[in-house]
Design a protein around this motif. Structure first.
Motif, mmCIF file in Angstrom:
data_model
loop_
_atom_site.group_PDB
_atom_site.id
_atom_site.type_symbol
_atom_site.label_atom_id
_atom_site.label_comp_id
_atom_site.label_asym_id
_atom_site.label_seq_id
_atom_site.Cartn_x
_atom_site.Cartn_y
_atom_site.Cartn_z
ATOM 1 N N GLY A 126 -8.899 -3.133 -4.449
ATOM 2 C CA GLY A 126 -8.692 -2.622 -3.101
ATOM 3 C C GLY A 126 -7.223 -2.568 -2.730
ATOM 4 N N TYR A 127 -6.965 -2.222 -1.483
ATOM 5 C CA TYR A 127 -5.592 -2.143 -0.988
ATOM 6 C C TYR A 127 -5.592 -2.327 0.515
ATOM 7 C CZ TYR A 127 -6.933 2.674 0.138
ATOM 8 O OH TYR A 127 -7.572 3.788 0.633
ATOM 9 N N LEU A 128 -4.446 -2.713 1.036
ATOM 10 C CA LEU A 128 -4.267 -2.917 2.466
ATOM 11 C C LEU A 128 -3.884 -1.591 3.104
ATOM 12 C CD1 LEU A 128 -4.095 -5.095 4.742
ATOM 13 C CD2 LEU A 128 -1.658 -5.271 4.205
ATOM 14 N N SER A 129 -4.600 -1.224 4.162
ATOM 15 C CA SER A 129 -4.320 0.034 4.853
ATOM 16 C C SER A 129 -4.400 -0.206 6.354
ATOM 17 C CB SER A 129 -5.327 1.110 4.422
ATOM 18 O OG SER A 129 -6.640 0.737 4.832
ATOM 19 N N SER A 130 -4.637 0.848 7.116
ATOM 20 C CA SER A 130 -4.719 0.695 8.563
ATOM 21 C C SER A 130 -6.035 0.059 9.005
ATOM 22 C CB SER A 130 -4.550 2.057 9.247
ATOM 23 O OG SER A 130 -5.502 2.980 8.766
ATOM 24 N N TYR A 131 -6.926 -0.174 8.050
ATOM 25 C CA TYR A 131 -8.190 -0.857 8.347
ATOM 26 C C TYR A 131 -8.174 -2.238 7.698
ATOM 27 C CZ TYR A 131 -9.665 3.860 9.551
ATOM 28 O OH TYR A 131 -9.754 5.107 10.106
ATOM 29 N N GLU A 132 -8.625 -3.239 8.417
ATOM 30 C CA GLU A 132 -8.657 -4.596 7.875
ATOM 31 C C GLU A 132 -9.649 -4.679 6.718
ATOM 32 O OE1 GLU A 132 -8.447 -8.138 10.404
ATOM 33 O OE2 GLU A 132 -8.496 -6.764 12.104
ATOM 34 N N LYS A 133 -9.231 -5.333 5.652
ATOM 35 C CA LYS A 133 -10.077 -5.487 4.477
ATOM 36 C C LYS A 133 -10.022 -6.944 4.016
ATOM 37 C CE LYS A 133 -9.624 -0.728 2.920
ATOM 38 N NZ LYS A 133 -9.332 0.181 1.792
#
Length: 201
Positions: A126-133
């Protein structure tokens, strides 16, 4: 009063062939009995990847004393409309003699103790984006003369198995890595070598 530190750091960084900007950004800081080191790799390469990874480093610099969950949330907010990043955050507490590594995506961490025993984390997809993960977190005991190697995916798995990573001087590790990677690289590459000294430097 002279500042005394426990961590010695050496860094290798090189942009992907054909690019001026490296899409990786890093930050490290030691104070008040604690140490933090973070490495982010912006998705893709070039200037836009660099912009995203630097945004996250700026957030970590500002909120370095906050929880990882807070840092991830603040980073997500700042990445709105930008490329995502993969991210690794190493924290060391010199008082409790523990370290914590939090990550999302394929930023690698390897520890090497004084007996040359290696231990590697298994990255979370995965990756960090504008949505929390969700992010992965691991903890470990801090040992005298322990070496930490943090690296982006430009460093190949076979490379970190090379015997020179057992050298006890971090400058030797990054200098040797640089010597072996003088040719143009296929990906943005960052390798951060850190050594813990129980007695401050």
């Amino acid at each position: 009063m002279q500042r005394r530190e426990h961590m010695k750091v050496s860094v290798f960084q090189k942009a992907k062939k054909g690019n001026y900007y490296c899409g990786d950004s890093y930050f490290y800081h030691e104070s008040d009995g604690k140490y933090i080191c973070a490495l982010a790799d912006g998705l893709g390469s070039g200037e836009l990847a660099r912009e995203s990874s630097q945004i996250v480093m700026d957030v970590i610099r500002e909120y370095r004393n906050e929880s990882v969950k807070t840092i991830m949330k603040k980073s997500s907010e700042k990445l709105m409309g930008k490329r995502g990043v993969v991210l690794g955050i190493l924290r060391i507490n010199f008082m409790t003699k523990q370290y914590t590594y939090s990550s999302i995506g394929n930023i690698g961490l390897m520890t090497i103790n004084a007996q040359s025993t290696k231990k590697r984390n298994i990255p979370l997809a995965g990756y960090l984006s504008s949505y929390e993960k969700p992010f992965k977190e691991m903890t470990g005991e801090l040992e005298p003369d322990m070496i930490f190697i943090m690296f982006s995916d430009g460093v190949q798995a076979r490379e970190v198995s090379n015997p020179y990573f057992h050298h006890r001087e971090v400058e030797h590790i990054t200098d040797t890595f640089a010597y072996l990677n003088q040719q143009p690289l296929e990906d943005d590459t960052t390798l951060i070598a850190m050594k813990y000294y129980e007695e401050s430097l």
